[in-house]
Motif scaffolding. Structure first.
Motif, PDB file in Angstrom:
ATOM      1  N   GLY A 150       0.789  -1.215  -0.005  1.00 46.56           N
ATOM      2  CA  GLY A 150       0.046  -0.004   0.002  1.00 46.56           C
ATOM      3  C   GLY A 150       0.742   1.320   0.062  1.00 46.56           C
ATOM      4  O   GLY A 150       0.319   2.337  -0.094  1.00 46.56           O
ATOM      5  N   GLU A 151       2.264   1.172   0.267  1.00 42.00           N
ATOM      6  CA  GLU A 151       3.187   2.362   0.140  1.00 42.00           C
ATOM      7  C   GLU A 151       3.180   2.772  -1.311  1.00 42.00           C
ATOM      8  O   GLU A 151       3.048   2.087  -2.202  1.00 42.00           O
ATOM      9  CB  GLU A 151       4.181   1.953   0.697  1.00 42.00           C
ATOM     10  N   THR A 152       3.463   4.212  -1.340  1.00 47.65           N
ATOM     11  CA  THR A 152       3.729   4.709  -2.737  1.00 47.65           C
ATOM     12  C   THR A 152       5.329   5.443  -2.476  1.00 47.65           C
ATOM     13  O   THR A 152       5.429   6.158  -1.497  1.00 47.65           O
ATOM     14  CB  THR A 152       2.779   5.806  -3.030  1.00 47.65           C
ATOM     15  N   ILE A 153       6.190   4.743  -3.269  1.00 53.28           N
ATOM     16  CA  ILE A 153       7.658   5.146  -2.946  1.00 53.28           C
ATOM     17  C   ILE A 153       8.118   5.754  -4.337  1.00 53.28           C
ATOM     18  O   ILE A 153       7.931   5.313  -5.543  1.00 53.28           O
ATOM     19  CB  ILE A 153       8.431   3.764  -2.672  1.00 53.28           C
ATOM     20  N   GLY A 154       8.500   6.913  -4.208  1.00 54.50           N
ATOM     21  CA  GLY A 154       9.459   7.717  -5.134  1.00 54.50           C
ATOM     22  C   GLY A 154      10.936   7.261  -5.219  1.00 54.50           C
ATOM     23  O   GLY A 154      11.542   7.159  -4.057  1.00 54.50           O
ATOM     24  N   ILE A 155      11.480   7.016  -6.699  1.00 52.29           N
ATOM     25  CA  ILE A 155      12.646   6.645  -6.550  1.00 52.29           C
ATOM     26  C   ILE A 155      13.371   7.796  -7.544  1.00 52.29           C
ATOM     27  O   ILE A 155      12.928   8.048  -8.616  1.00 52.29           O
ATOM     28  CB  ILE A 155      13.097   5.112  -7.367  1.00 52.29           C
ATOM     29  N   VAL A 156      14.400   8.450  -6.775  1.00 52.04           N
ATOM     30  CA  VAL A 156      14.981   9.846  -7.429  1.00 52.04           C
ATOM     31  C   VAL A 156      16.344   9.389  -7.570  1.00 52.04           C
ATOM     32  O   VAL A 156      17.080   8.750  -6.700  1.00 52.04           O
ATOM     33  CB  VAL A 156      14.778  10.829  -6.497  1.00 52.04           C
ATOM     34  N   GLY A 157      16.955  10.087  -8.712  1.00 47.26           N
ATOM     35  CA  GLY A 157      18.496  10.111  -8.876  1.00 47.26           C
ATOM     36  C   GLY A 157      18.813  10.498 -10.163  1.00 47.26           C
ATOM     37  O   GLY A 157      17.922  10.597 -11.284  1.00 47.26           O
ATOM     38  N   GLN A 158      20.144  10.914 -10.456  1.00 47.85           N
ATOM     39  CA  GLN A 158      20.384  11.655 -11.638  1.00 47.85           C
ATOM     40  C   GLN A 158      20.617  10.382 -12.677  1.00 47.85           C
ATOM     41  O   GLN A 158      20.499   9.434 -12.173  1.00 47.85           O
ATOM     42  CB  GLN A 158      21.861  12.238 -11.408  1.00 47.85           C
ATOM     43  N   ASN A 159      20.797  10.711 -13.909  1.00 52.65           N
ATOM     44  CA  ASN A 159      20.991   9.663 -15.013  1.00 52.65           C
ATOM     45  C   ASN A 159      22.193   8.975 -14.702  1.00 52.65           C
ATOM     46  O   ASN A 159      23.142   9.371 -14.360  1.00 52.65           O
ATOM     47  CB  ASN A 159      21.230  10.179 -16.347  1.00 52.65           C
ATOM     48  N   GLY A 160      21.936   7.401 -14.561  1.00 47.56           N
ATOM     49  CA  GLY A 160      23.118   6.665 -14.516  1.00 47.56           C
ATOM     50  C   GLY A 160      23.204   6.586 -13.087  1.00 47.56           C
ATOM     51  O   GLY A 160      24.222   5.548 -12.433  1.00 47.56           O
ATOM     52  N   ALA A 161      22.218   6.635 -12.170  1.00 47.89           N
ATOM     53  CA  ALA A 161      22.366   6.525 -10.732  1.00 47.89           C
ATOM     54  C   ALA A 161      21.850   4.851 -10.309  1.00 47.89           C
ATOM     55  O   ALA A 161      22.283   4.446  -9.281  1.00 47.89           O
ATOM     56  CB  ALA A 161      21.339   7.394 -10.004  1.00 47.89           C
ATOM     57  N   GLY A 162      21.255   4.339 -11.304  1.00 44.75           N
ATOM     58  CA  GLY A 162      20.866   2.881 -11.103  1.00 44.75           C
ATOM     59  C   GLY A 162      19.482   2.608 -10.804  1.00 44.75           C
ATOM     60  O   GLY A 162      18.923   1.558 -10.692  1.00 44.75           O
TER      61      GLY A 162
END
Length: 425
Positions: A52-64
């Motif tokens: 039920g969680e909503t998780i944002g995944i953030v990072g610069q290009n090439g971060a994985g």
């Protein structure tokens, strides 16, 4: 205790890089000697995502980011570590994945539905809903290779969100498509969130991450460097972007967010002495009515001479969504050269056409503006330096949304004589 939907323990993924294509062939023909350079796309990822969680995944290009999602969807096998997934995953990854370009849209709907574990009868039951959501007309019976990128994403997203997933993964796909379809997508994501679906959401849109997500993680060089609230993660992400864009990034110190603070970038060139709100009569205030006029006073002391300093502010609501941001360069104002040791007070005056609630202020100071939001030197950016409580205006109309447009209303009725002009009542 909440049920874990996705668990990663020490998960890493390594790829082989070859300096020349012939090195790959030599490694096959002459086994025993590796000619590849290992590249660890993600390293030692420890992460638990609850149902039920909503998780944002953030990072610069090439971060994985994309590699992490492919491991979670099990289209890539991790080199090491343990992955556990509880529930059916529906994923919208890079453009083109999961669809056969030679198949028609109709055939791809059934093909993907079966991959996701639905029966033929279940797909037939959902087919009309999927087609209606995609809104691509007769192209549903044309080969997918004839689709534009926007049409492709419409159909792919329609399949992903209408096949009863337990876990939905979206990787930057919403950047494609017109504004009407993007709005439809966000409405559907909110519906799935309210229904208890676990969402993993990758985006470079900081406002979307703050608005949609319960929690966010920041990836850098394949590692999780922060797992915190969306606002804290976005602050650190943006601070690192500013550091990367600066002409002398090594002189900028980034403060990692703690439990109750947000990331900041600082330098030894300027001191922020105070930040306060004032009313129209220059009295310090901590709250104001919606639609009223306020002043934001910022006290600065410059520790070195500067030819072209600029100051700006960002106002965010309780979820971290930016409701306004600008600076003196973008406003076409010049502070002028300042000497070392000199102090100034910068004041911004503005109205508050906003909903009642608490709003935080971020202060940014830079030198040498040369394009929109681009400066030669980033001097400092400090988050949550002030909070303004906006109160509901008892004399204003009742409204909802982001800003008060202060609409007026008129009625025009036509007379019984066709040739007469409209009469205002």
């Amino acid at each position: 205790m909440a049920e874990v939907a996705i668990s990663l323990k020490g998960v890493s993924k390594c790829f082989k890089r070859y300096a020349r294509p012939v090195d790959r062939l030599k490694e096959i023909l002459l086994p025993g000697k590796s000619r590849a350079v290992p590249f660890w796309a993600i390293q030692e990822i420890d992460l638990e995502i609850f149902r039920g969680e909503t998780i944002g995944i953030v990072g610069q290009n090439g971060a994985g980011k994309s590699t992490l999602l492919q491991v979670i969807t099990q289209t890539l096998t991790p080199t090491s570590g343990q992955l556990t997934v509880n529930g059916r995953i529906s994923a919208l990854l890079e453009l083109g994945s999961g669809f056969n370009p030679e198949f028609t849209g109709r055939q791809n709907v059934f093909f993907n539905g079966r991959i996701l574990g639905l029966s033929q009868a279940e797909i037939e039951q959902k087919f009309d809903t999927i087609v209606e959501f995609a809104d691509i007309g007769d192209f549903i019976d044309q080969p997918v290779k004839t689709y534009s990128s926007g049409m492709f994403v419409r159909l792919a997203f329609a399949v992903a969100v209408n096949t009863d997933p337990d876990i939905l993964i979206v990787d930057e796909a919403l950047a494609v498509g017109d504004v009407y379809f993007q709005q439809k997508c966000f409405i559907r994501l909110r519906e799935l969130r309210e229904a208890g679906v676990t969402l993993l959401f990758v985006s470079h849109d900081s406002s979307a991450v703050c608005k949609l997500c319960d929690r966010a993680i920041l990836l850098e060089h394949g590692r999780v460097i922060l797992d915190a609230t969306p606002r804290q993660v976005v602050d650190l992400y943006e601070a690192k972007l500013l550091q990367k864009q600066d002409q002398a990034p090594e002189r900028i110190a980034i403060q990692m967010p703690q439990a109750s603070t947000d990331a900041a970038i600082t330098s030894t060139s300027v001191q922020l002495k105070y930040v306060q709100f004032l009313d129209a009569d220059n009295h310090a205030i901590q709250s104001a009515f919606s639609d009223s006029k306020v002043q934001l006073a910022i006290g600065l002391t410059f520790l070195e001479r500067m030819e072209d300093p600029h100051v700006g502010f960002r106002m965010r609501n309780r979820t971290g969504e930016v409701v306004f941001e600008s600076n003196t360069f973008c406003m076409k104002h010049s502070i002028g050269a300042v000497e070392a040791g000199s102090s100034i007070e910068a004041r911004f005056q503005f109205h508050l056409p906003l909903l009642a609630g608490d709003y935080t202020i971020t202060i940014g100071i830079a030198e040498g503006g040369f394009s929109e939001h681009q400066f030669k030197r980033v001097l400092t950016m400090l988050h949550n330096t002030a909070v303004l409580k906006i109160l509901q205006n008892p004399n204003a109309i009742l409204w909802a949304g982001i800003v008060n447009l202060n609409p007026t209303f008129e009625i025009y009725r036509s007379s019984s004589t066709p040739d007469e002009t409209l009469i205002e009542l």
